[in-house]
Design an enzyme around this catalytic site. Structure first.
Site, short mmCIF file in Angstrom:
data_model
loop_
_atom_site.label_atom_id
_atom_site.label_comp_id
_atom_site.label_asym_id
_atom_site.label_seq_id
_atom_site.Cartn_x
_atom_site.Cartn_y
_atom_site.Cartn_z
N HIS A 291 0.82 -1.21 0.00
CA HIS A 291 0.00 0.00 0.00
C HIS A 291 0.86 1.27 0.00
O HIS A 291 0.32 2.37 -0.13
CB HIS A 291 -0.99 -0.01 1.17
CG HIS A 291 -0.40 0.39 2.49
ND1 HIS A 291 -0.03 -0.51 3.46
CD2 HIS A 291 -0.11 1.61 3.00
CE1 HIS A 291 0.45 0.13 4.51
NE2 HIS A 291 0.42 1.42 4.26
N ASP B 81 -0.79 -7.38 1.57
CA ASP B 81 -0.19 -6.03 1.52
C ASP B 81 1.34 -6.14 1.63
O ASP B 81 1.94 -5.77 2.63
CB ASP B 81 -0.76 -5.21 2.69
CG ASP B 81 -0.29 -3.77 2.66
OD1 ASP B 81 0.30 -3.35 1.64
OD2 ASP B 81 -0.50 -3.06 3.66
N SER C 178 4.42 2.16 8.24
CA SER C 178 4.00 1.14 7.27
C SER C 178 5.18 0.48 6.56
O SER C 178 6.16 1.14 6.23
CB SER C 178 3.13 1.79 6.20
OG SER C 178 1.84 1.95 6.68
#
Ligand SMILES: *[C@@H]1O[C@H](CO)[C@@H](O)[C@H](O)[C@H]1NC(C)=O
Ligand SMILES: *[C@@H]1O[C@H](CO)[C@@H](O)[C@H](O)[C@H]1NC(C)=O
Ligand SMILES: *[C@@H]1O[C@H](CO)[C@@H](O)[C@H](O)[C@H]1NC(C)=O
Ligand SMILES: *[C@@H]1O[C@H](CO)[C@@H](O)[C@H](O)[C@H]1NC(C)=O
Ligand SMILES: *[C@@H]1O[C@H](CO)[C@@H](O)[C@H](O)[C@H]1NC(C)=O
Length: 744
Positions: free
Chosen positions: A519, A570, A672
Site C-alpha cells: 500500500h 499487503d 508502514s
C-alpha cells in the site's frame, strides 16, 4: 600500550642519577600549538608526559605525531621553527603505477576525497576497480586496477599496488615478483610473491602505508574475522570417548591461542579497560564456534601478568571459560609494575609454554597442535631486545625446522599451524619492528594498524558477524552502540517517493531486495519515482530497478462486501539497481517459520518508528484464543460495514494493540512496511510487516500508546512465502543465500 618511546628507561635512569641536582622537572608548553588541530598531554608538563596531537578526520599531524617530555625538560622531537606543526590532509599513495593503462586525473599528490579513474590501453582488459576514491584512513577504495592481456602465463598479472614498484614481469611457474614502496611509505603484506603451479601467487598483495594510514575497524574485522574463523572451523575436535575418558587434547587438531596485551607505562586506565574488554569479547566470540581452544592470556610491561595459563587447559583443570572471563574482567593494573615494555619477554613466555606443551604431549601429537598468537602493542619496546630471534625459534618449533629447499613444500603445509597476529595500536607505531614478527600467509592479513583501541571491542564483536554474514541473517549488536541505529537495526531501510507522500519503512532481505508494504505504492508509480534510503557506506540513496506488489493485493477487492479498503497481501518487494554492500553494519533479515511464532497465545514483537530518531515500539501479537477478540475491533475501522471481522482481517494478519495484558504501542502513519520482528539473543527475526490499523491516533508518528479499541494488523510473512520465494528464489547471482527461513 606503550606510549613512551624507547629511550624512556634511560630517561628514568637519568632521573635517578640527577636526583637532588638542579634538574628541571618539567617541559614548557611553548611552540606546541598545531595548526588546525589540538593536543592532549598524558601527564601534564611532567617528565615522561606524552603530547598527543589530534586532527580532524581526513587530516593527520605533521611533522610529529607525538612528543615526549624528556628528563632534561625538553621535548623530543623538538618543535621546529621552520616546519610548524600542522594538520595535513591525508594523502593516498600514488596510483600512477598502473601499467598498460592511464590514470585520471594525473596529479602529483592525491588527497582525501580525490577521485581517480582507470582505463587500459587497447588490447588490455581491466581487472580491479575502474574508479577509486582516496579515503580518510589513507587508502584507496576498491581494488588495485590491473591492465593485462591474454597470455599463456600460469599466474595472472599481479599488478602494482598504489605507491609501489614491482620487479619481475614474467608470470610462469616459480617466477618471482618483488615489491617496494616509494619514499615515506612502508610495505604491509608480502614483498615477494612466487607463482605456483596452481596459477596462484603465494602470499598476499602488499599495500603501501604511510605513517598516517590506518586500518578501519571494519577492515580489521573482515580480515581478522576471516582468518580466525579459518582457524576455528578447520578444527572441529570431536570429543571422542576412549576407555571412558575424554581425550580431546590428544586428538587431532588442538587449537592453542596465546594473547598478549601491552599495558606498559603511561597506559591510561581507560585504554587498559578497552584492551581488556576487547580480549573478553574475542574469547566470548570464539566460544560461539564449536571448537574450544586452550588459552594463554597475559598482560605485559617489563613483567608478565598471567590471567589464563594454558597448562591448566592441558591439565583439564579448566572446564569452562567462566573463571577466565571473571579473572579477565576483574584484572586491574593496581600497583602492578608497568614500567618498560619487554615485547621479547612475551614471545619468550609463549615459546616456553609451547615447548612445555610439546614435551607434555610428545612430538607426534604436537604436530597436530595449531598455535595462534595475538599481540596488542605499539611496538615501542625498550627492554629485552628485539623479539625477532624468539619469533624465529617459535616458527622453527612449529614448522619443524624445515628450512631446506626440498622441504619448503612441507614447510608450506605446516604454515597453517602457526599464525602470529599483531594489532599495532597507538598514535605512534613502530611498524619496522613489528612487521617482521607476523607470519606471512597466502590468504590472511596478520598485521593491523589501529588508531586507538576504543573501537576494538566493537571490532571483535564484528568479527563473527562479518565472516558469517552470508550465513547468519538477522544478527545485531547486543550492547549499546552509542546511538548508532544502523548497528542495532542493520536491516532497516526507508522507501521514499517523489512528492510529499509519507515514507515507508522496509527491511533488507537480500543485498538486492527490500521488503515493504504494497500500500506504500500508488497506482502509476514508476521505479524512478521510488528510492531506497539505506546506508551501506556507499551513499545512502539507492536507485530502484523495479518493484513488485503481491499479485493478489487489491485494496478495492471487497468494496462491495462492506470493506472499503482491503489489505490482504499487503506486501511488496523493491529491487535495487545495485546490490547494497552487506557488512557488519548491514545485514539482512531472517524470516520465520510459523512454528516459531505460534508457540504462545501472546507473542512479544517490535517494530520501528521514526520521528527525530528511530525508536522501537513494543506490542503483543494476540494469537490462538486471543485472536478473535483482537480482530473483532477491525469492524470499528472507518467505513467498514460487514459484520464478519474475518472479511476484513484474513488469516494472513497478526493482530496487536489494546490495553490487555499490557498497553501496546500503536502503529503510526509512516511505520508502514516496517518489519515486525522478534529478538532472540543476538538475532532478530522478521515475523511480519506493518500494514494497517483501525484508528489513526498518531499522524505525527512517535511512540504512542494504544487505547482500548485501537488495533493494528500486520502481514504475517509466513502467509506470503510463495510470493517471496517466487521473486527471491531467483536471486542467486551472488553468494548470499537469497532468504533465510529459520526452522526453529
Ligand atoms: C636533553 O636530553 C636529550 C636526551 O637525553 C638530549 O638529546 C638533548 O640534547 C638534551 N637537551 C638539552 C638542552 O640538554
Ligand atoms: C584533491 O584534493 C585536494 C585537497 O582537498 C583539492 O584541493 C583538489 O582540488 C582535489 N583534486 C581533485 C581533482 O578533486
Ligand atoms: C591426525 O589425522 C591424520 C589424518 O586425518 C592422521 O594421519 C594422523 O595420524 C592423526 N594424528 C593423530 C595424533 O591422531
Ligand atoms: C630445530 O632447531 C633447534 C635450534 O634452532 C634445535 O635445537 C633442534 O634440535 C632442532 N630440532 C630438530 C628436530 O631438528
Ligand atoms: C523466478 O523463476 C521462476 C522459475 O524459474 C519464474 O517463473 C519466475 O518468473 C522468476 N521470477 C522472477 C522475478 O524472475
Amino acid at each position: 600500550m606503550e606510549f613512551f618511546v624507547r629511550w624512556h628507561w634511560f630517561t628514568a635512569l637519568l632521573l635517578l642519577l640527577y636526583m637532588g641536582g638542579e634538574v628541571q622537572s618539567s617541559c614548557r608548553e611553548e611552540n606546541m600549538q598545531i595548526q588546525g588541530g589540538s593536543y592532549t598531554l598524558t601527564k601534564q608538563l611532567n617528565i615522561g608526559s606524552m603530547l598527543i596531537y589530534q586532527c580532524p578526520d581526513g587530516y593527520y599531524p605533521s611533522p610529529a605525531l607525538t612528543r615526549l617530555c624528556q628528563a632534561n625538560g625538553t621535548w623530543r622531537p623538538a618543535p621546529k621553527k621552520f616546519k610548524p606543526q600542522m594538520c595535513k590532509r591525508v594523502e593516498c599513495p600514488d596510483p600512477n603505477v598502473l601499467e598498460y593503462g592511464s590514470v585520471n586525473p594525473p596529479q602529483e599528490k592525491y588527497f582525501v576525497d580525490n577521485e581517480t579513474t582507470y582505463e587500459c590501453y587497447s588490447g588490455y582488459t581491466l581487472r580491479g576497480s575502474s574508479r577509486r576514491v582516496c579515503l580518510p584512513h589513507g587508502k584507496w577504495s576498491g581494488f588495485t586496477p590491473i591492465c593485462s592481456r591474454d597470455s599463456d602465463n600460469t599466474c595472472p598479472d599481479p599488478g602494482v599496488p598504489a605507491g609501489a614498484s614491482r620487479e619481475g614481469n614474467i608470470f610462469g611457474i616459480d617466477d618471482t615478483v618483488k615489491y617496494q614502496c616509494g619514499s615515506s611509505l612502508f610495505l604491509v603484506g608480502s614483498n615477494e610473491r612466487v607463482c605456483q603451479e596452481n596459477g596462484q601467487w603465494t602470499g598476499q598483495e602488499p599495500a603501501c602505508y604511510y605513517r598516517h594510514t590506518f586500518d578501519t575497524p571494519l577492515e580489521v574485522s573482515e580480515a581478522f574475522g576471516a582468518a580466525i574463523k579459518g582457524s576455528l572451523t578447520t578444527l572441529e575436535p570431536t570429543d571422542d570417548t576412549q576407555e571412558g575418558r575424554i581425550i580431546r587434547i590428544l586428538k587431532n587438531g588442538t587449537l592453542n591461542i596465546y594473547i598478549g596485551v601491552d599495558i606498559s607505562e603511561s597506559i591510561e586506565e581507560e585504554h587498559f579497560r578497552n584492551a581488556r574488554d576487547a580480549v573478553l569479547q574475542l574469547i566470548t566470540k570464539i566460544s560461539s564456534f564449536s571448537v574450544s581452544p586452550n588459552y594463554e592470556i597475559v598482560f605485559f610491561s617489563s613483567e608478565i601478568f598471567e590471567v589464563a595459563n594454558i597448562i591448566d587447559f592441558l591439565d583439564k583443570k579448566i572446564k569452562d571459560l567462566v573463571d577466565i572471563k571473571n579473572k579477565l574482567g576483574t584484572f586491574q593494573i593496581g600497583d602492578k609494575n608497568t614500567a618498560g615494555t619487554d615485547l621479547n619477554l612475551v614471545f619468550k613466555h609463549f615459546e616456553g609454554k609451547m615447548a612445555y606443551i610439546k614435551q607434555r604431549v610428545g612430538e607426534n601429537s604436537f604436530k597436530e597442535h595449531r598455535h595462534v598468537l595475538i599481540i596488542f602493542t605499539d611496538g615501542a619496546y625498550n627492554m629485552g631486545g628485539s623479539p625477532a630471534p624468539t619469533v624465529a625459534r617459535i616458527k622453527n618449533m612449529v614448522y619443524m625446522n624445515q628450512t631446506t629447499d626440498q622441504e619448503l613444500k612441507r614447510k608450506a603445509s605446516r604454515e597453517d599451524y602457526l599464525d602470529i597476529y599483531i594489532f599495532a595500536v597507538g598514535v605512534d607505531i613502530f611498524d619496522d619492528d613489528l612487521l617482521p614478527l607476523t607470519t606471512d600467509s597466502a590468504t590472511d592479513k596478520h598485521y593491523f594498524r589501529l588508531k586507538n583501541i576504543k573501537n576494538l571491542q566493537e571490532t571483535f564483536d564484528d568479527i563473527i558477524d562479518e565472516s558469517d554474514v552470508k550465513g547468519l541473517c538477522g544478527l545485531h549488536k547486543e550492547y549499546d552502540t552509542g546511538g548508532n541505529i544502523r548497528k542495532k537495526y542493520p536491516w532497516m531501510a526507508h522507501i521514499t517517493f517523489k512528492g510529499l507522500r509519507n515514507k515507508c519503512f522496509g527491511s533488507l532481505v537480500t543485498p538486492k531486495f527490500i521488503l515493504t508494504a504494497a500500500h506504500c505504492f500508488k497506482f502509476g508509480d514508476l521505479p524512478e519515482d521510488v528510492a531506497v534510503d539505506i546506508d551501506d557506506g556507499q551513499g545512502n540513496v539507492k536507485k530502484v530497478k523495479t518493484f513488485m506488489l503481491h499479485p493478489n493485493y487489491n485494496v478495492k477487492a471487497k468494496v462491495n462486501q462492506g470493506v472499503p479498503e482491503f489489505y490482504d497481501y499487503d506486501v511488496a518487494l523493491v529491487q535495487l539497481e545495485d546490490d547494497v554492500l552487506i557488512s557488519s553494519n548491514l545485514l539482512y533479515f531472517c524470516v520465520h517459520t510459523e512454528q516459531l511464532l505460534l508457540k504462545d497465545q501472546l507473542e512479544a514483537l517490535s517494530f520501528l518508528t521514526k520521528t527525530d530518531k528511530i525508536k522501537e515500539k513494543n506490542v503483543r501479537a494476540k494469537l490462538g484464543d486471543n485472536r478473535d477478540e483482537c480482530i473483532r475491533h477491525a469492524l470499528q475501522a472507518p467505513g467498514v460495514t460487514t459484520k464478519n471481522p474475518k472479511d476484513v482481517v484474513t488469516d494472513s494478519f497478526l493482530c496487536t494493540g489494546g490495553l490487555e495484558p499490557q498497553i501496546d504501542h500503536i502503529a503510526c502513519t509512516g511505520d508502514s512496511g516496517g518489519a515486525v520482528f522478534k529478538n532472540y539473543q543476538q538475532r532478530t527475526v522478521q515475523i511480519g510487516l506493518v500494514s494497517w490499523g483501525t484508528k489513526n491516533l498518531c499522524g505525527g508518528g512517535g511512540v504512542v500508546d494504544s487505547d482500548k479499541t485501537s488495533r493494528d494488523f500486520h502481514i504475517n510473512l509466513f502467509r506470503v512465502i510463495p510470493f517471496l520465494k517466487s521473486i527471491l528464489g531467483n536471486d542467486t547471482q551472488n553468494d548470499y543465500a537469497p532468504l533465510q527461513f529459520l526452522n526453529n
